[in-house]
Design a protein around this motif. Structure first.
Motif, PDB file in Angstrom:
ATOM      1  N   ASP A  51       0.798  -1.226   0.000  1.00  0.00           N
ATOM      2  CA  ASP A  51       0.000   0.000   0.000  1.00  0.00           C
ATOM      3  C   ASP A  51       0.834   1.281   0.000  1.00  0.00           C
ATOM      4  N   ASP A  52       2.168   1.168  -0.110  1.00  0.00           N
ATOM      5  CA  ASP A  52       2.977   2.375   0.016  1.00  0.00           C
ATOM      6  C   ASP A  52       4.369   2.141  -0.548  1.00  0.00           C
ATOM      7  N   ALA A  53       5.026   3.230  -0.912  1.00  0.00           N
ATOM      8  CA  ALA A  53       6.446   3.176  -1.274  1.00  0.00           C
ATOM      9  C   ALA A  53       7.241   3.348   0.009  1.00  0.00           C
ATOM     10  N   MET A  54       8.320   2.573   0.148  1.00  0.00           N
ATOM     11  CA  MET A  54       9.126   2.586   1.368  1.00  0.00           C
ATOM     12  C   MET A  54      10.546   3.044   1.057  1.00  0.00           C
ATOM     13  N   TYR A  55      11.140   3.715   2.030  1.00  0.00           N
ATOM     14  CA  TYR A  55      12.553   4.091   1.950  1.00  0.00           C
ATOM     15  C   TYR A  55      13.354   3.144   2.835  1.00  0.00           C
ATOM     16  N   ASN A  56      14.477   2.671   2.327  1.00  0.00           N
ATOM     17  CA  ASN A  56      15.318   1.705   3.044  1.00  0.00           C
ATOM     18  C   ASN A  56      16.761   2.188   3.059  1.00  0.00           C
ATOM     19  N   PHE A  57      17.334   2.235   4.242  1.00  0.00           N
ATOM     20  CA  PHE A  57      18.739   2.604   4.426  1.00  0.00           C
ATOM     21  C   PHE A  57      19.410   1.397   5.074  1.00  0.00           C
TER      22      PHE A  57
END
Length: 199
Positions: free
Chosen positions: A143-149
């Motif tokens: 349901d969403d775009a995610m940011y990953n570090f």
């Protein structure tokens, strides 16, 4: 007059924000001041500064959010479970000079597992007593775009894999927070061998 008041209020906010630029002074995200404290993990082999109000994720929620069997050992999450910090201590001997190729390999595997991932930067960071290698990317959940570090470093001569993830819409502030968190990592086995320095 209202416009002037808004400008003054924004200037005050920016001034306040400029006083809180690292994990020791606190940092702002979503206009809220995040306070940090030092946590100790993996039989006290390492310590790291993390948001003080984050809690270990419920096992059922962890299985849902991280369905792979090799999910991180530790997942600390915000009250609303939208921002997560993960840690996994891998019983694989590693030297500092091996971190860069290991991170490149992890990035390549991450891309192969999900070709829709959009990769941004990769770099090294000097943490408090060693080096870390990181990369970041955008992924897509249901349901969403995610940011990953994601980052790799060594603790007691073994591999530590960590990550921060959050909704992509709020990634800019959390990216800098993630960088600061990584720089705060301490290898406590080095402290013991250097005369028992404590946190």
């Amino acid at each position: 007059m209202e416009k002037i008041d808004e400008v003054v209020l924004e200037l005050r906010r920016e001034l306040e924000k400029s006083k809180h630029t690292n994990v020791y002074t606190g940092m702002y995200a979503n206009r809220q001041l995040i306070r940090f404290q030092r946590f100790f993990f993996f039989q006290d082999k390492m310590s790291i500064m993390l948001p003080e109000d984050f809690q270990e994720m419920d096992p059922d929620m962890a299985r849902f959010k991280y369905p792979a069997e090799n999910r991180p050992e530790l997942i600390l999450t915000s009250e609303d479970s939208t921002v997560n910090f993960t840690l996994k201590y891998v019983d694989v001997p590693v030297r500092e000079e091996e971190l860069l190729p290991a991170a490149s390999q992890l990035r390549a595997v991450t891309g192969r597992l999900n070709p829709s991932n959009l990769f941004f930067e990769s770099d090294t960071l000097e943490r408090e007593d060693g080096m870390a290698v990181w990369f970041d990317y955008k992924s897509y959940a249901l349901d969403d775009a995610m940011y990953n570090f994601m980052y790799l470093t060594d603790i007691d001569g073994h591999l530590l894999q960590g990550a921060c993830n959050c909704p992509f819409a709020i990634y800019k502030e959390w990216k800098e927070i993630a960088r600061q968190v990584v720089m705060s990592v301490r290898d406590r086995t080095k402290e013991e061998s250097n005369g028992g320095k404590t946190d």
